[in-house]
Design a protein around this motif. Structure first.
Motif, PDB file in Angstrom:
ATOM      1  N   LYS A   6     -11.062  -3.216   3.198  1.00 46.95           N
ATOM      2  CA  LYS A   6     -10.034  -4.214   3.494  1.00 46.95           C
ATOM      3  C   LYS A   6      -8.665  -3.539   3.467  1.00 46.95           C
ATOM      4  CE  LYS A   6      -8.474  -8.747   1.909  1.00 46.95           C
ATOM      5  NZ  LYS A   6      -8.713  -9.803   0.911  1.00 46.95           N
ATOM      6  N   ALA A   7      -7.882  -3.765   4.503  1.00 42.28           N
ATOM      7  CA  ALA A   7      -6.517  -3.240   4.559  1.00 42.28           C
ATOM      8  C   ALA A   7      -5.673  -4.053   3.572  1.00 42.28           C
ATOM      9  CB  ALA A   7      -5.948  -3.354   5.968  1.00 42.28           C
ATOM     10  N   VAL A   8      -5.288  -3.424   2.467  1.00 42.26           N
ATOM     11  CA  VAL A   8      -4.562  -4.158   1.424  1.00 42.26           C
ATOM     12  C   VAL A   8      -3.060  -3.910   1.457  1.00 42.26           C
ATOM     13  CG1 VAL A   8      -6.531  -4.363  -0.138  1.00 42.26           C
ATOM     14  CG2 VAL A   8      -5.070  -2.351  -0.295  1.00 42.26           C
ATOM     15  N   GLN A   9      -2.644  -2.832   2.118  1.00 42.12           N
ATOM     16  CA  GLN A   9      -1.202  -2.559   2.201  1.00 42.12           C
ATOM     17  C   GLN A   9      -0.926  -1.730   3.446  1.00 42.12           C
ATOM     18  OE1 GLN A   9       0.318  -0.312  -1.110  1.00 42.12           O
ATOM     19  NE2 GLN A   9       2.441  -0.578  -0.514  1.00 42.12           N
ATOM     20  N   ILE A  10       0.073  -2.154   4.207  1.00 41.11           N
ATOM     21  CA  ILE A  10       0.511  -1.405   5.381  1.00 41.11           C
ATOM     22  C   ILE A  10       1.825  -0.734   5.009  1.00 41.11           C
ATOM     23  CG2 ILE A  10       1.085  -1.496   7.831  1.00 41.11           C
ATOM     24  CD1 ILE A  10      -1.763  -2.519   7.222  1.00 41.11           C
ATOM     25  N   LYS A  11       1.827   0.592   5.085  1.00 49.50           N
ATOM     26  CA  LYS A  11       3.024   1.356   4.740  1.00 49.50           C
ATOM     27  C   LYS A  11       3.726   1.824   6.006  1.00 49.50           C
ATOM     28  CE  LYS A  11       1.414   3.050   0.262  1.00 49.50           C
ATOM     29  NZ  LYS A  11       1.215   4.253  -0.552  1.00 49.50           N
ATOM     30  N   LYS A  12       4.680   2.700   5.840  1.00 54.45           N
ATOM     31  CA  LYS A  12       5.490   3.229   6.935  1.00 54.45           C
ATOM     32  C   LYS A  12       4.643   4.077   7.894  1.00 54.45           C
ATOM     33  CE  LYS A  12       9.498   6.228   7.401  1.00 54.45           C
ATOM     34  NZ  LYS A  12      10.450   7.044   6.673  1.00 54.45           N
ATOM     35  N   ASP A  13       4.961   4.007   9.166  1.00 57.56           N
ATOM     36  CA  ASP A  13       4.356   4.832  10.215  1.00 57.56           C
ATOM     37  C   ASP A  13       2.849   4.636  10.364  1.00 57.56           C
ATOM     38  OD1 ASP A  13       6.845   5.963  10.816  1.00 57.56           O
ATOM     39  OD2 ASP A  13       6.587   7.521   9.297  1.00 57.56           O
ATOM     40  N   GLY A  14       2.359   3.431  10.060  1.00 54.48           N
ATOM     41  CA  GLY A  14       0.942   3.144  10.268  1.00 54.48           C
ATOM     42  C   GLY A  14       0.032   3.612   9.163  1.00 54.48           C
ATOM     43  N   LEU A  15       0.584   4.101   8.054  1.00 54.11           N
ATOM     44  CA  LEU A  15      -0.236   4.487   6.911  1.00 54.11           C
ATOM     45  C   LEU A  15      -0.729   3.213   6.236  1.00 54.11           C
ATOM     46  CD1 LEU A  15      -1.364   6.738   5.117  1.00 54.11           C
ATOM     47  CD2 LEU A  15       0.726   6.587   3.765  1.00 54.11           C
ATOM     48  N   THR A  16      -2.030   3.100   6.075  1.00 54.53           N
ATOM     49  CA  THR A  16      -2.627   1.886   5.544  1.00 54.53           C
ATOM     50  C   THR A  16      -3.475   2.217   4.326  1.00 54.53           C
ATOM     51  OG1 THR A  16      -2.697   0.948   7.767  1.00 54.53           O
ATOM     52  CG2 THR A  16      -4.074  -0.114   6.106  1.00 54.53           C
ATOM     53  N   VAL A  17      -3.346   1.380   3.290  1.00 55.89           N
ATOM     54  CA  VAL A  17      -4.158   1.526   2.087  1.00 55.89           C
ATOM     55  C   VAL A  17      -5.356   0.591   2.215  1.00 55.89           C
ATOM     56  CG1 VAL A  17      -4.221   1.282  -0.427  1.00 55.89           C
ATOM     57  CG2 VAL A  17      -2.113   2.047   0.708  1.00 55.89           C
ATOM     58  N   PHE A  18      -6.545   1.144   2.051  1.00 53.10           N
ATOM     59  CA  PHE A  18      -7.772   0.368   2.129  1.00 53.10           C
ATOM     60  C   PHE A  18      -8.438   0.284   0.770  1.00 53.10           C
ATOM     61  CE2 PHE A  18      -7.461   1.170   6.641  1.00 53.10           C
ATOM     62  CZ  PHE A  18      -8.046   0.046   7.194  1.00 53.10           C
ATOM     63  N   GLN A  19      -8.946  -0.909   0.453  1.00 54.29           N
ATOM     64  CA  GLN A  19      -9.838  -1.095  -0.690  1.00 54.29           C
ATOM     65  C   GLN A  19     -11.256  -0.930  -0.129  1.00 54.29           C
ATOM     66  OE1 GLN A  19      -9.168  -1.636  -4.005  1.00 54.29           O
ATOM     67  NE2 GLN A  19     -11.369  -1.343  -4.211  1.00 54.29           N
ATOM     68  N   ILE A  20     -11.966   0.068  -0.580  1.00 52.72           N
ATOM     69  CA  ILE A  20     -13.271   0.418  -0.024  1.00 52.72           C
ATOM     70  C   ILE A  20     -14.351  -0.505  -0.581  1.00 52.72           C
ATOM     71  CG2 ILE A  20     -14.958   2.264   0.313  1.00 52.72           C
ATOM     72  CD1 ILE A  20     -12.130   2.838   1.491  1.00 52.72           C
ATOM     73  N   ASP A  21     -15.135  -1.097   0.335  1.00 53.81           N
ATOM     74  CA  ASP A  21     -16.281  -1.926  -0.051  1.00 53.81           C
ATOM     75  C   ASP A  21     -17.585  -1.145   0.022  1.00 53.81           C
ATOM     76  OD1 ASP A  21     -14.638  -4.172  -0.345  1.00 53.81           O
ATOM     77  OD2 ASP A  21     -14.886  -4.747   1.744  1.00 53.81           O
ATOM     78  N   GLU A  22     -17.706  -0.331   1.054  1.00 53.97           N
ATOM     79  CA  GLU A  22     -18.929   0.433   1.277  1.00 53.97           C
ATOM     80  C   GLU A  22     -18.553   1.675   2.064  1.00 53.97           C
ATOM     81  OE1 GLU A  22     -23.473  -0.457   2.890  1.00 53.97           O
ATOM     82  OE2 GLU A  22     -21.908  -1.949   3.203  1.00 53.97           O
ATOM     83  N   ALA A  23     -19.245   2.779   1.804  1.00 52.30           N
ATOM     84  CA  ALA A  23     -18.915   4.028   2.500  1.00 52.30           C
ATOM     85  C   ALA A  23     -20.183   4.720   2.960  1.00 52.30           C
ATOM     86  CB  ALA A  23     -18.110   4.938   1.588  1.00 52.30           C
ATOM     87  N   TRP A  24     -20.031   5.435   4.063  1.00 55.88           N
ATOM     88  CA  TRP A  24     -21.143   6.186   4.628  1.00 55.88           C
ATOM     89  C   TRP A  24     -20.860   7.687   4.634  1.00 55.88           C
ATOM     90  CZ3 TRP A  24     -19.694   1.398   6.211  1.00 55.88           C
ATOM     91  CH2 TRP A  24     -20.679   0.401   6.164  1.00 55.88           C
ATOM     92  N   LYS A  25     -19.577   8.065   4.533  1.00 58.04           N
ATOM     93  CA  LYS A  25     -19.258   9.494   4.553  1.00 58.04           C
ATOM     94  C   LYS A  25     -17.853   9.747   4.005  1.00 58.04           C
ATOM     95  CE  LYS A  25     -19.112  13.514   7.605  1.00 58.04           C
ATOM     96  NZ  LYS A  25     -19.220  13.983   8.984  1.00 58.04           N
ATOM     97  N   GLY A  26     -17.728  10.771   3.167  1.00 53.81           N
ATOM     98  CA  GLY A  26     -16.435  11.320   2.788  1.00 53.81           C
ATOM     99  C   GLY A  26     -15.560  10.514   1.863  1.00 53.81           C
ATOM    100  N   VAL A  27     -16.070   9.443   1.261  1.00 52.23           N
ATOM    101  CA  VAL A  27     -15.240   8.600   0.400  1.00 52.23           C
ATOM    102  C   VAL A  27     -15.772   8.670  -1.023  1.00 52.23           C
ATOM    103  CG1 VAL A  27     -14.413   6.263  -0.044  1.00 52.23           C
ATOM    104  CG2 VAL A  27     -14.712   7.050   2.308  1.00 52.23           C
ATOM    105  N   GLU A  28     -14.888   9.035  -1.962  1.00 54.19           N
ATOM    106  CA  GLU A  28     -15.292   9.154  -3.350  1.00 54.19           C
ATOM    107  C   GLU A  28     -14.441   8.293  -4.278  1.00 54.19           C
ATOM    108  OE1 GLU A  28     -15.157  13.303  -4.212  1.00 54.19           O
ATOM    109  OE2 GLU A  28     -16.664  13.800  -2.710  1.00 54.19           O
ATOM    110  N   ILE A  29     -13.516   7.530  -3.719  1.00 54.94           N
ATOM    111  CA  ILE A  29     -12.625   6.717  -4.529  1.00 54.94           C
ATOM    112  C   ILE A  29     -12.613   5.289  -4.010  1.00 54.94           C
ATOM    113  CG2 ILE A  29     -11.146   8.591  -5.344  1.00 54.94           C
ATOM    114  CD1 ILE A  29      -9.285   8.079  -3.019  1.00 54.94           C
ATOM    115  N   SER A  30     -12.077   4.381  -4.807  1.00 56.73           N
ATOM    116  CA  SER A  30     -12.112   2.968  -4.434  1.00 56.73           C
ATOM    117  C   SER A  30     -11.002   2.564  -3.478  1.00 56.73           C
ATOM    118  CB  SER A  30     -12.054   2.092  -5.684  1.00 56.73           C
ATOM    119  OG  SER A  30     -10.830   2.317  -6.357  1.00 56.73           O
ATOM    120  N   GLN A  31      -9.936   3.358  -3.409  1.00 62.81           N
ATOM    121  CA  GLN A  31      -8.864   3.093  -2.442  1.00 62.81           C
ATOM    122  C   GLN A  31      -8.586   4.363  -1.670  1.00 62.81           C
ATOM    123  OE1 GLN A  31      -5.343   1.339  -4.216  1.00 62.81           O
ATOM    124  NE2 GLN A  31      -6.200  -0.688  -3.940  1.00 62.81           N
TER     125      GLN A  31
END
Length: 172
Positions: free
Chosen positions: A48-73
């Protein structure tokens, strides 16, 4: 003869214009199969996109991952053409581009829906542990402090007992 030549030329031009495929400046080829896009990506997750920052940088809260994600945000840039919308769930395929993590320009990244869910299930790719959910992260932090706190309490209790015993010995 001149009219015949003009008519043939006109028919030829109309035929070529009608037969030419429509082209758009930023059109993408159809997305790759899920397994191929996963192989070409650095990260693949649902979040879920929880915060939209400058220049299109977006913070996501991860629900499920299939590759390369080891953290919750996770922070990832949009591709510059399709901005993320806050409080929307997405399936994201991203890669490191120019030194930053960015969603793939063309592909399967988009709002999470039944089609996204079906595509990921049908691919046969199992999700990985996305690291820690926020609840698990909080409980780990609390659990991580529990053992040192118990040790401190035991040490303080032993010190107090030692002080009491020494005072009794001195009073005799």
């Amino acid at each position: 003869m001149k009219k015949l030549f003009t008519a043939i030329l006109l028919i030829l031009v109309v035929t070529i214009l009608c037969a030419a495929p429509q082209v758009e400046a930023l059109s993408c080829a159809p997305p790759l199969p899920v397994k191929e896009e996963l192989d070409d990506s650095t990260v693949v997750f649902k979040g879920k996109a929880v915060q939209i920052k400058k220049d299109g940088l977006t913070v996501f809260q991860i629900d499920e991952a299939w590759k390369g994600v080891e953290i919750s945000q996770l922070e990832i840039y949009d591709n510059g053409w399709d901005p993320f919308i806050k409080d929307t769930e997405y399936l994201v395929f991203g890669s490191v581009q120019e030194g930053v993590l960015r969603m793939n320009l063309c592909g399967r990244t988009g709002p999470w829906d039944n089609a996204s869910e079906a595509a990921m299930k049908d691919s046969g790719i199992k999700s990985i542990n996305p690291g820690l959910t926020m609840d698990a992260e909080k409980s780990k932090q609390q659990g991580g402090y529990a053992i040192p706190a118990i040790i401190v309490v035991i040490v303080v209790a032993l010190l107090l007992l030692f002080i009491v015993l020494i005072r009794k010995m001195w009073k005799r």
